[in-house]
Write a protein that holds these residues in place. Structure first.
Motif, PDB file in Angstrom:
ATOM      1  N   ARG A   1      -6.823   7.019  -9.388  1.00 33.68           N
ATOM      2  CA  ARG A   1      -5.827   6.383  -8.534  1.00 33.68           C
ATOM      3  C   ARG A   1      -4.899   5.491  -9.338  1.00 33.68           C
ATOM      4  O   ARG A   1      -3.875   5.023  -8.820  1.00 33.68           O
ATOM      5  CB  ARG A   1      -6.502   5.564  -7.430  1.00 33.68           C
ATOM      6  CG  ARG A   1      -7.096   4.252  -7.885  1.00 33.68           C
ATOM      7  CD  ARG A   1      -7.635   3.431  -6.720  1.00 33.68           C
ATOM      8  NE  ARG A   1      -7.977   2.083  -7.134  1.00 33.68           N
ATOM      9  CZ  ARG A   1      -7.128   1.073  -7.167  1.00 33.68           C
ATOM     10  NH1 ARG A   1      -5.880   1.257  -6.814  1.00 33.68           N
ATOM     11  NH2 ARG A   1      -7.509  -0.122  -7.549  1.00 33.68           N
ATOM     12  N   CYS A   2      -5.242   5.239 -10.594  1.00 32.67           N
ATOM     13  CA  CYS A   2      -4.455   4.344 -11.451  1.00 32.67           C
ATOM     14  C   CYS A   2      -3.608   5.098 -12.467  1.00 32.67           C
ATOM     15  O   CYS A   2      -3.170   4.524 -13.465  1.00 32.67           O
ATOM     16  CB  CYS A   2      -5.381   3.347 -12.152  1.00 32.67           C
ATOM     17  SG  CYS A   2      -6.114   2.129 -11.014  1.00 32.67           S
TER      18      CYS A   2
ATOM     19  N   ALA B   1       0.822  -1.208   0.000  1.00 29.18           N
ATOM     20  CA  ALA B   1       0.000   0.000   0.000  1.00 29.18           C
ATOM     21  C   ALA B   1       0.854   1.255   0.000  1.00 29.18           C
ATOM     22  O   ALA B   1       0.374   2.343  -0.272  1.00 29.18           O
ATOM     23  CB  ALA B   1      -0.921  -0.004   1.217  1.00 29.18           C
ATOM     24  N   GLU B   2       2.155   1.126   0.326  1.00 32.37           N
ATOM     25  CA  GLU B   2       3.013   2.289   0.441  1.00 32.37           C
ATOM     26  C   GLU B   2       3.697   2.622  -0.880  1.00 32.37           C
ATOM     27  O   GLU B   2       4.847   3.040  -0.936  1.00 32.37           O
ATOM     28  CB  GLU B   2       3.995   2.070   1.585  1.00 32.37           C
ATOM     29  CG  GLU B   2       3.258   2.016   2.920  1.00 32.37           C
ATOM     30  CD  GLU B   2       4.145   1.632   4.087  1.00 32.37           C
ATOM     31  OE1 GLU B   2       5.243   1.124   3.864  1.00 32.37           O
ATOM     32  OE2 GLU B   2       3.720   1.852   5.229  1.00 32.37           O
ATOM     33  N   VAL B   3       2.991   2.397  -1.941  1.00 34.77           N
ATOM     34  CA  VAL B   3       3.304   2.891  -3.277  1.00 34.77           C
ATOM     35  C   VAL B   3       2.050   3.605  -3.756  1.00 34.77           C
ATOM     36  O   VAL B   3       0.947   3.105  -3.564  1.00 34.77           O
ATOM     37  CB  VAL B   3       3.651   1.736  -4.241  1.00 34.77           C
ATOM     38  CG1 VAL B   3       3.825   2.245  -5.654  1.00 34.77           C
ATOM     39  CG2 VAL B   3       4.908   1.023  -3.793  1.00 34.77           C
ATOM     40  N   ARG B   4       2.186   4.769  -4.338  1.00 31.39           N
ATOM     41  CA  ARG B   4       0.998   5.507  -4.754  1.00 31.39           C
ATOM     42  C   ARG B   4       1.278   6.263  -6.038  1.00 31.39           C
ATOM     43  O   ARG B   4       2.430   6.497  -6.416  1.00 31.39           O
ATOM     44  CB  ARG B   4       0.561   6.481  -3.665  1.00 31.39           C
ATOM     45  CG  ARG B   4       1.538   7.636  -3.423  1.00 31.39           C
ATOM     46  CD  ARG B   4       1.107   8.502  -2.250  1.00 31.39           C
ATOM     47  NE  ARG B   4       2.007   9.650  -2.066  1.00 31.39           N
ATOM     48  CZ  ARG B   4       1.953  10.501  -1.038  1.00 31.39           C
ATOM     49  NH1 ARG B   4       1.025  10.312  -0.094  1.00 31.39           N
ATOM     50  NH2 ARG B   4       2.806  11.517  -0.952  1.00 31.39           N
ATOM     51  N   LEU B   5       0.179   6.613  -6.740  1.00 32.89           N
ATOM     52  CA  LEU B   5       0.235   7.457  -7.929  1.00 32.89           C
ATOM     53  C   LEU B   5      -0.503   8.750  -7.596  1.00 32.89           C
ATOM     54  O   LEU B   5      -1.645   8.714  -7.128  1.00 32.89           O
ATOM     55  CB  LEU B   5      -0.402   6.753  -9.126  1.00 32.89           C
ATOM     56  CG  LEU B   5       0.284   5.448  -9.549  1.00 32.89           C
ATOM     57  CD1 LEU B   5      -0.485   4.787 -10.697  1.00 32.89           C
ATOM     58  CD2 LEU B   5       1.727   5.682  -9.948  1.00 32.89           C
ATOM     59  N   VAL B   6       0.131   9.878  -7.838  1.00 34.66           N
ATOM     60  CA  VAL B   6      -0.454  11.159  -7.452  1.00 34.66           C
ATOM     61  C   VAL B   6      -0.503  12.105  -8.645  1.00 34.66           C
ATOM     62  O   VAL B   6       0.248  11.975  -9.608  1.00 34.66           O
ATOM     63  CB  VAL B   6       0.337  11.820  -6.301  1.00 34.66           C
ATOM     64  CG1 VAL B   6       0.354  10.927  -5.075  1.00 34.66           C
ATOM     65  CG2 VAL B   6       1.765  12.128  -6.720  1.00 34.66           C
TER      66      VAL B   6
ATOM     67  N   TRP C   1       7.657  10.078   1.900  1.00 32.21           N
ATOM     68  CA  TRP C   1       7.273   9.820   0.521  1.00 32.21           C
ATOM     69  C   TRP C   1       8.296  10.485  -0.407  1.00 32.21           C
ATOM     70  O   TRP C   1       8.697  11.639  -0.190  1.00 32.21           O
ATOM     71  CB  TRP C   1       5.887  10.378   0.222  1.00 32.21           C
ATOM     72  CG  TRP C   1       4.779   9.569   0.809  1.00 32.21           C
ATOM     73  CD1 TRP C   1       4.074   9.833   1.945  1.00 32.21           C
ATOM     74  CD2 TRP C   1       4.264   8.334   0.291  1.00 32.21           C
ATOM     75  NE1 TRP C   1       3.150   8.853   2.176  1.00 32.21           N
ATOM     76  CE2 TRP C   1       3.226   7.916   1.179  1.00 32.21           C
ATOM     77  CE3 TRP C   1       4.554   7.547  -0.815  1.00 32.21           C
ATOM     78  CZ2 TRP C   1       2.507   6.744   0.973  1.00 32.21           C
ATOM     79  CZ3 TRP C   1       3.835   6.383  -1.021  1.00 32.21           C
ATOM     80  CH2 TRP C   1       2.826   5.990  -0.138  1.00 32.21           C
TER      81      TRP C   1
ATOM     82  N   LEU D   1      -1.006  -2.014  -7.303  1.00 34.53           N
ATOM     83  CA  LEU D   1      -2.099  -1.138  -6.881  1.00 34.53           C
ATOM     84  C   LEU D   1      -3.479  -1.702  -7.225  1.00 34.53           C
ATOM     85  O   LEU D   1      -4.486  -1.049  -6.992  1.00 34.53           O
ATOM     86  CB  LEU D   1      -1.926   0.240  -7.524  1.00 34.53           C
ATOM     87  CG  LEU D   1      -0.731   1.052  -7.022  1.00 34.53           C
ATOM     88  CD1 LEU D   1      -0.599   2.333  -7.829  1.00 34.53           C
ATOM     89  CD2 LEU D   1      -0.873   1.374  -5.541  1.00 34.53           C
TER      90      LEU D   1
ATOM     91  N   ILE E   1       4.621   8.414  -9.754  1.00 32.23           N
ATOM     92  CA  ILE E   1       4.807   7.335  -8.782  1.00 32.23           C
ATOM     93  C   ILE E   1       5.609   7.845  -7.593  1.00 32.23           C
ATOM     94  O   ILE E   1       6.624   8.529  -7.753  1.00 32.23           O
ATOM     95  CB  ILE E   1       5.490   6.102  -9.404  1.00 32.23           C
ATOM     96  CG1 ILE E   1       5.713   5.038  -8.325  1.00 32.23           C
ATOM     97  CG2 ILE E   1       6.773   6.461 -10.117  1.00 32.23           C
ATOM     98  CD1 ILE E   1       6.224   3.724  -8.827  1.00 32.23           C
ATOM     99  N   GLU E   2       5.108   7.507  -6.407  1.00 31.55           N
ATOM    100  CA  GLU E   2       5.800   7.842  -5.177  1.00 31.55           C
ATOM    101  C   GLU E   2       5.845   6.601  -4.285  1.00 31.55           C
ATOM    102  O   GLU E   2       4.920   5.789  -4.277  1.00 31.55           O
ATOM    103  CB  GLU E   2       5.098   8.990  -4.450  1.00 31.55           C
ATOM    104  CG  GLU E   2       5.117  10.298  -5.254  1.00 31.55           C
ATOM    105  CD  GLU E   2       4.603  11.488  -4.468  1.00 31.55           C
ATOM    106  OE1 GLU E   2       4.062  11.284  -3.364  1.00 31.55           O
ATOM    107  OE2 GLU E   2       4.740  12.616  -4.965  1.00 31.55           O
TER     108      GLU E   2
END
Length: 375
Positions: A16-17, A6-11, A29, A49, A21-22
């Motif tokens: 959300r897809c 869960a500690e990968v995200r797209l902002v 982060w 994700l 990438i962070e």
């Protein structure tokens, strides 16, 4: 390392897809440098994700410049990993990049087509090139287009060939979008050659199985293709001979499916014998025969739908390969569904030569070559 998937995200994307990438490391982060960032790396992020396959891997801060540390660079992923932690990397934070080089990812927001395994699922396609009639063309239809192209929101719609008249067929009129429409393929005549093209188009290696009868569940929406008749050499399904687009005599109980494999057997007259080659970083390479045994070969035979091992052979029995030697010290138990699930050593280019390329003979082909939907 990344502490949790869960500690990968797209902002900063449209969903959300998609986005920059962070990753979370040491409580902070940070971003990923776009050095060597490619579609295989993006695919792993999308899978991690819970999004569908990667559409693109934007570079040069496409989604805006981040801030804070730059934790990673391009990961050299194979594309089949389910977690960035499983991809090779350098030390954390040791990169000569700026936030002008922040990497991004664009995934499809839809779930995979009823398969838990990457490279396997119901085949769904979208349209051949053509134009759209402006009858009933509204902002919500344009919104779906902008979202699909990752261009944020629609600001205005135009009619009357605002940007000049197109050529070729007019494929659609009276469009009424929800933004999630796809279509399936009828399994009449669907065979391994057709499946090879689908796998190639998705950068998933070769087909191991061509399946019919809605093997991965029934789709919804239009059935776009019937009577697909590829040679297996085409780059795209749309290039294959087929019946008229959207005309068929099927229902969704006959949806075609495919299982792709990043493994193939080369330099033999049979597809079930030969030099073992694996697809990585969009390039086929070989396996060093160090530690190559019956359990490893059994996984290859089963993954390719080729029965059981007849014999294992090394020392370039089917000739020396070319290009990279991707793997050595493969250590399968024999029960894995794919070679990618086996324990293995790192890339073997420095410790092996092509005179040590691993090979295998399997007992024989499955019925996968028979044209599905034919007597």
């Amino acid at each position: 390392m990344v502490a949790d998937p869960a500690e990968v995200r797209l902002v900063n994307g449209s969903s959300r897809c998609s986005g920059r990438i962070e990753v979370l490391y040491d409580g902070k982060w940070g971003t990923v440098c776009d050095d060597d960032w490619d579609l295989q790396d993006a695919r792993v992020v999308c899978r991690q994700l819970g999004c569908q396959d990667a559409i693109s891997a934007p570079t040069e801060a496409h989604f805006g410049r981040g801030h804070g540390p730059i934790w990673l660079d391009g990961r050299n992923c194979g594309g089949w990993e389910d977690d960035l932690r499983k991809c090779p990397r350098k030390s954390w934070g040791m990169y000569g990049c700026s936030h002008n080089d922040d990497a991004g990812v664009v995934c499809s927001a839809l779930p995979n087509s009823d398969s838990s395994r990457h490279g396997a699922g119901r085949v769904e396609v979208c349209c051949k090139w053509g134009t759209v009639c402006d009858a009933g063309w509204h902002l919500r239809d344009a919104q779906a287009v902008c979202k699909e192209l990752d261009c944020r929101n629609a600001s205005q719609v135009f009619q009357g060939a605002k940007y000049r008249e197109g050529t070729g067929p007019i494929r659609l009129q009276s469009v009424s979008c929800t933004g999630y429409e796809t279509g399936t393929i009828c399994d009449a005549g669907w065979d391994l050659q057709d499946a090879h093209v689908a796998c190639r188009e998705l950068s998933c290696g070769n087909a191991s199985k061509a399946l019919g009868g809605a093997h991965f569940g029934q789709g919804s929406g239009p059935i776009w293709m019937e009577g697909v008749n590829c040679t297996g050499e085409e780059a795209f399904l749309r290039d294959c001979p087929q019946g008229p687009w959207g005309q068929h005599s099927c229902d969704h109980s006959q949806d075609a499916s495919v299982e792709c494999s990043a493994v193939r057997l080369a330099s033999s007259s049979s597809r079930c014998a030969g030099r073992v080659e694996v697809f990585h970083n969009n390039e086929w390479g070989t396996i060093c025969n160090t530690g190559w045994d019956l359990q490893d070969a059994q996984v290859v035979c089963q993954e390719l739908g080729c029965g059981n091992v007849s014999r294992i052979v090394g020392a370039a029995k089917y000739g020396e390969g070319s290009g990279p030697i991707w793997l050595h010290s493969v250590n399968c138990t024999g029960g894995e569904a794919a070679l990618s699930e086996c324990a293995k050593g790192p890339q073997a280019q420095q410790s092996c030569s092509h005179s040590q390329d691993a090979s295998v003979d399997c007992t024989g082909e499955s019925a996968g070559r028979r044209r599905i939907g034919s007597p």
